[in-house]
Design a protein around this motif. Structure first.
Motif, mmCIF file in Angstrom:
data_model
loop_
_atom_site.group_PDB
_atom_site.id
_atom_site.type_symbol
_atom_site.label_atom_id
_atom_site.label_comp_id
_atom_site.label_asym_id
_atom_site.label_seq_id
_atom_site.Cartn_x
_atom_site.Cartn_y
_atom_site.Cartn_z
ATOM 1 N N VAL A 190 7.572 8.980 2.735
ATOM 2 C CA VAL A 190 8.909 9.576 2.674
ATOM 3 C C VAL A 190 9.890 8.810 3.554
ATOM 4 O O VAL A 190 10.991 8.457 3.106
ATOM 5 N N ARG A 191 9.479 8.492 4.783
ATOM 6 C CA ARG A 191 10.376 7.739 5.688
ATOM 7 C C ARG A 191 10.681 6.340 5.150
ATOM 8 O O ARG A 191 11.826 5.897 5.184
ATOM 9 N N ALA A 192 9.660 5.658 4.663
ATOM 10 C CA ALA A 192 9.860 4.301 4.122
ATOM 11 C C ALA A 192 10.754 4.347 2.896
ATOM 12 O O ALA A 192 11.575 3.454 2.687
ATOM 13 N N THR A 193 10.619 5.388 2.095
ATOM 14 C CA THR A 193 11.468 5.531 0.913
ATOM 15 C C THR A 193 12.907 5.817 1.322
ATOM 16 O O THR A 193 13.837 5.197 0.816
ATOM 17 N N LYS A 194 13.099 6.743 2.262
ATOM 18 C CA LYS A 194 14.447 7.069 2.751
ATOM 19 C C LYS A 194 15.149 5.854 3.335
ATOM 20 O O LYS A 194 16.347 5.676 3.167
ATOM 21 N N ILE A 231 5.273 3.296 11.634
ATOM 22 C CA ILE A 231 6.455 4.067 11.242
ATOM 23 C C ILE A 231 6.659 5.253 12.177
ATOM 24 O O ILE A 231 7.757 5.755 12.333
ATOM 25 N N GLY A 232 5.592 5.685 12.815
ATOM 26 C CA GLY A 232 5.682 6.831 13.711
ATOM 27 C C GLY A 232 5.568 8.138 12.958
ATOM 28 O O GLY A 232 6.111 9.160 13.386
ATOM 29 N N ALA A 233 4.869 8.099 11.844
ATOM 30 C CA ALA A 233 4.686 9.285 11.020
ATOM 31 C C ALA A 233 3.379 9.979 11.403
ATOM 32 O O ALA A 233 2.535 9.405 12.090
ATOM 33 N N VAL A 236 0.836 -1.200 0.000
ATOM 34 C CA VAL A 236 0.000 0.000 0.000
ATOM 35 C C VAL A 236 0.873 1.253 0.000
ATOM 36 O O VAL A 236 0.597 2.212 -0.731
ATOM 37 N N LEU A 237 1.941 1.252 0.779
ATOM 38 C CA LEU A 237 2.858 2.397 0.777
ATOM 39 C C LEU A 237 3.515 2.585 -0.583
ATOM 40 O O LEU A 237 3.662 3.721 -1.051
ATOM 41 N N LYS A 238 3.903 1.477 -1.225
ATOM 42 C CA LYS A 238 4.526 1.582 -2.550
ATOM 43 C C LYS A 238 3.576 2.203 -3.553
ATOM 44 O O LYS A 238 3.950 3.094 -4.311
ATOM 45 N N TRP A 239 2.323 1.726 -3.580
ATOM 46 C CA TRP A 239 1.349 2.291 -4.521
ATOM 47 C C TRP A 239 1.067 3.751 -4.175
ATOM 48 O O TRP A 239 0.898 4.577 -5.079
ATOM 49 N N SER A 240 1.026 4.085 -2.908
ATOM 50 C CA SER A 240 0.801 5.476 -2.500
ATOM 51 C C SER A 240 1.959 6.356 -2.956
ATOM 52 O O SER A 240 1.746 7.494 -3.391
ATOM 53 N N ALA A 241 3.170 5.827 -2.871
ATOM 54 C CA ALA A 241 4.342 6.570 -3.317
ATOM 55 C C ALA A 241 4.281 6.859 -4.816
ATOM 56 O O ALA A 241 4.833 7.853 -5.290
ATOM 57 N N GLU A 242 3.586 6.005 -5.548
ATOM 58 C CA GLU A 242 3.430 6.210 -6.991
ATOM 59 C C GLU A 242 2.256 7.127 -7.305
ATOM 60 O O GLU A 242 1.916 7.320 -8.466
ATOM 61 N N GLY A 243 1.606 7.661 -6.265
ATOM 62 C CA GLY A 243 0.529 8.621 -6.465
ATOM 63 C C GLY A 243 -0.857 8.026 -6.615
ATOM 64 O O GLY A 243 -1.795 8.721 -6.983
#
Length: 83
Positions: free
Chosen positions: A75-79, A65-67, A30-37
């Motif tokens: 952003v944190r998961a990507t970093k 993640i604590g976001a 879900v985070l990956k797809w969200s990162a793709e917009g």
């Protein structure tokens, strides 16, 4: 065809993703797809689940993640190289 070394590396990477902040594989997806917009509705179609399920996974990932919101979680998961 993938050789044994590549398969081991893939499994190790998958294990590291699951260990990172206790995220499940679905939360990472879900985070990956969200990162793709993609919106929750679009992700729901891609993953063949209900939009509220996507929102649940996003909320859970944000908490783990604590976001403070989805964008900072992505952003944190990507970093950290998770997505």
């Amino acid at each position: 065809m993938m050789d044994i070394r590549e398969r081991v590396d893939d499994r190790r990477a998958s294990a590291e993703v699951l260990i990172y902040k206790g995220l499940t594989l679905r939360e990472v997806e879900v985070l990956k797809w969200s990162a793709e917009g993609k919106t929750a509705a679009e992700v729901a179609i891609i993953l063949d689940v209900k939009p509220r399920t996507v929102n649940f996974h996003i909320s859970t990932a944000i908490r783990k993640i604590g976001a403070c919101n989805k964008i900072s979680a992505v952003v944190r998961a990507t970093k950290d190289g998770v997505i």
